[in-house]
Design a protein around this motif. Structure first.
Motif, short mmCIF file in Angstrom:
data_model
loop_
_atom_site.label_atom_id
_atom_site.label_comp_id
_atom_site.label_asym_id
_atom_site.label_seq_id
_atom_site.Cartn_x
_atom_site.Cartn_y
_atom_site.Cartn_z
N ALA A 148 -36.67 31.69 -5.52
CA ALA A 148 -37.82 32.31 -6.18
C ALA A 148 -38.22 33.54 -5.38
CB ALA A 148 -38.97 31.32 -6.30
N ALA A 149 -39.15 34.27 -5.92
CA ALA A 149 -39.68 35.45 -5.23
C ALA A 149 -41.19 35.40 -5.29
CB ALA A 149 -39.16 36.73 -5.88
N ALA A 150 -41.81 36.13 -4.39
CA ALA A 150 -43.27 36.29 -4.40
C ALA A 150 -43.56 37.77 -4.57
CB ALA A 150 -43.88 35.77 -3.10
N ALA A 151 -44.46 38.08 -5.50
CA ALA A 151 -44.81 39.47 -5.79
C ALA A 151 -46.14 39.82 -5.13
CB ALA A 151 -44.90 39.70 -7.29
N HIS A 152 -46.16 40.93 -4.40
CA HIS A 152 -47.43 41.39 -3.83
C HIS A 152 -48.37 41.71 -4.99
CE1 HIS A 152 -50.37 43.83 -1.68
NE2 HIS A 152 -49.91 43.29 -0.56
N PRO A 153 -49.65 41.33 -4.90
CA PRO A 153 -50.53 41.51 -6.05
C PRO A 153 -50.88 42.94 -6.39
CG PRO A 153 -51.75 40.64 -4.17
CD PRO A 153 -50.30 40.59 -3.80
N ARG B 161 -49.15 46.11 -4.65
CA ARG B 161 -48.15 47.15 -4.44
C ARG B 161 -46.75 46.64 -4.72
NH1 ARG B 161 -49.92 47.24 1.84
NH2 ARG B 161 -48.11 46.28 2.82
N ALA B 162 -45.86 47.56 -4.94
CA ALA B 162 -44.52 47.23 -5.45
C ALA B 162 -43.64 46.67 -4.33
CB ALA B 162 -43.88 48.45 -6.09
N GLU B 163 -44.00 45.49 -3.86
CA GLU B 163 -43.22 44.78 -2.85
C GLU B 163 -42.98 43.36 -3.31
OE1 GLU B 163 -45.22 47.23 0.87
OE2 GLU B 163 -45.20 45.04 0.93
N ALA B 164 -41.77 42.89 -3.12
CA ALA B 164 -41.41 41.52 -3.48
C ALA B 164 -40.74 40.85 -2.29
CB ALA B 164 -40.47 41.51 -4.68
N VAL B 165 -40.98 39.56 -2.15
CA VAL B 165 -40.35 38.77 -1.10
C VAL B 165 -39.35 37.84 -1.77
CG1 VAL B 165 -40.70 37.23 0.85
CG2 VAL B 165 -42.47 38.89 0.24
N ALA B 166 -38.07 38.06 -1.51
CA ALA B 166 -37.01 37.20 -2.04
C ALA B 166 -36.71 36.15 -0.98
CB ALA B 166 -35.76 38.02 -2.35
N ILE B 167 -36.83 34.88 -1.37
CA ILE B 167 -36.79 33.78 -0.40
C ILE B 167 -35.54 32.95 -0.60
CG2 ILE B 167 -38.10 31.83 0.54
CD1 ILE B 167 -40.51 33.16 -1.15
N ALA B 168 -34.89 32.61 0.50
CA ALA B 168 -33.64 31.86 0.45
C ALA B 168 -33.86 30.48 -0.13
CB ALA B 168 -33.04 31.74 1.85
N GLY C 220 -35.87 25.49 14.45
CA GLY C 220 -36.40 24.18 14.08
C GLY C 220 -37.12 24.16 12.76
N ARG C 221 -37.07 25.24 12.00
CA ARG C 221 -37.71 25.32 10.70
C ARG C 221 -36.73 25.86 9.66
NH1 ARG C 221 -43.35 25.60 11.41
NH2 ARG C 221 -43.84 24.27 13.19
N HIS C 222 -37.02 25.60 8.40
CA HIS C 222 -36.35 26.32 7.32
C HIS C 222 -37.31 26.48 6.16
CE1 HIS C 222 -35.76 22.93 4.53
NE2 HIS C 222 -35.29 22.21 5.52
N PHE C 223 -37.03 27.44 5.29
CA PHE C 223 -37.86 27.70 4.13
C PHE C 223 -37.46 26.79 2.97
CE2 PHE C 223 -37.86 32.19 5.99
CZ PHE C 223 -39.07 32.02 6.61
N TYR C 224 -38.37 26.70 1.99
CA TYR C 224 -38.12 25.90 0.79
C TYR C 224 -37.93 26.75 -0.47
CZ TYR C 224 -38.88 21.26 2.79
OH TYR C 224 -38.75 20.08 3.50
N GLY C 225 -37.94 28.07 -0.34
CA GLY C 225 -37.61 28.91 -1.48
C GLY C 225 -38.79 29.49 -2.23
N HIS C 226 -40.03 29.17 -1.82
CA HIS C 226 -41.21 29.67 -2.54
C HIS C 226 -42.23 30.25 -1.58
CE1 HIS C 226 -40.52 28.09 -6.67
NE2 HIS C 226 -39.75 27.22 -6.03
N GLY C 227 -43.06 31.13 -2.11
CA GLY C 227 -44.14 31.72 -1.33
C GLY C 227 -45.20 32.27 -2.26
#
Length: 356
Positions: free
Chosen positions: A64-69, A71-78, A104-111
């Protein structure tokens, strides 16, 4: 632990930074990851008509991705158990920042971003303990990791900013470890929950499923302006026909949405994404394993309609209805769509994220 009001005071200058709005990126309405061909992965900014306002290469499969509310920036998450997230300038296509989960951490794909855009929150797994965490990233400081919070459970998957500025976290309850890939390690003791935080990251409420459904992982979320939240569930038990969608009312009451046994087994108890229609009169739950999308009445929880769709998974609101994406490259408008589009040699991935 840094309290949000102190944290925000340190970010006060961020509002004065020059911003490039989403209009400069072609006014996209949605973000969607896709596979092109056999081994090329991209992030698309989709306009309301399904055309691509921009297409940006990704280093691997996105989730998934998270869109900045603002400005035109997106975070693409593994995709889990990935450890990277890329902050992308959606006008130039440049990578602004490369975020890495600590050792010792990993992401879950959302933000999700805070409403002011000052802070990014990502869901994480503390691998040693199995505890879910939320990491906080300071946008004005170049997306620097500055704090973390407990997610309220194990296996936090989707995090959603609610209309009131607070957050909802789908703690799926499933413990995993990178050494065993995506193997589920605690099915007998699963305890999924929905954790609600206010805008200052303080706990408001925790909602749990009935114990008989403790193996029903809460994975995906949608919120309506009145505070109602829809839950997309994924069953990890036997061959029982169980609910795969639930609704949490503003007062915290949980209501399960029932489906016929044959349909429950057809979809294997698995919901890929969930969304309210733009007018708030329908809940859409995609079931890629059953090649269909289910529409529910949010007032009663009744199943209203089932729409076929090949590997249909991403779904989001339009102005009044819904838009969905399929693994065969199709984009669909629902309900009663008069048009679909098909992009050859493209497979849409799991989620369709509304920018606004």
């Amino acid at each position: 632990m840094m309290r949000r009001r102190c944290f925000l005071s340190a970010l006060g200058a961020s509002a004065a930074l020059p911003q490039v709005s989403w209009a400069a990126a072609g006014n996209p309405e949605y973000l969607a990851a896709a596979r092109h061909g056999t081994d090329r992965y991209m992030l698309h900014g989709l306009r309301a008509d399904g055309s691509s306002a921009f297409i940006i290469d990704l280093p691997g499969r996105g989730h998934a991705a998270a869109a900045h509310p603002h400005r035109a920036e997106a975070v693409a998450i593994a995709r889990r158990p990935g450890t990277f997230a890329f902050v992308i300038d959606c006008v130039s296509g440049a990578v602004i920042s490369r975020l890495t989960a600590p050792e010792g951490r990993h992401f879950y794909g959302h933000g999700a971003f805070t409403a002011d855009g000052a802070t990014l929150l990502l869901t994480e797994n503390d691998i040693a303990s199995g505890a879910g965490r939320l990491s906080l990233w300071d946008v004005a400081a170049g997306y620097r990791r500055v704090a973390e919070l407990p997610s309220g459970g194990i296996g936090p998957h989707e995090i959603l900013r609610r209309p009131d500025g607070g957050f909802a976290i789908a703690n799926g309850g499933i413990r995993t470890h990178p050494d065993t890939g995506r193997e589920k390690l605690n099915l007998d003791t699963m305890a999924p929950n929905l954790t609600l935080l206010d805008a200052d990251f303080r706990l408001e409420r925790r909602v749990e499923l009935p114990h008989a459904l403790h193996q029903n992982s809460i994975r995906h979320l949608a919120a309506r302006p009145d505070g109602q939240i829809a839950l997309g569930l994924q069953w990890n038990g036997g061959n029982e026909a169980v609910p795969s969608v639930a609704v949490v009312l503003p007062d915290g009451e949980l209501q399960l949405c029932e489906v016929p046994d044959a349909l429950a087994r057809r979809i294997e108890g698995y919901v890929g994404s969930i969304a309210y229609s733009g007018d708030g009169t329908l809940i859409a739950a995609t079931a890629p394993r059953g090649n269909c999308l289910m529409l529910f009445d949010p007032a009663t929880g009744d199943l209203a309609q089932v729409e076929p769709g090949i590997d249909i998974c991403g779904v989001a609101a339009t102005a009044t209805g819904l838009i969905a994406t399929q693994g065969d490259g199709t984009i669909r408008w629902l309900p009663g769509a008069s048009r679909d589009t098909l992009q050859a040699d493209l497979a849409w991935d799991n989620h369709l994220v509304a920018i606004r």
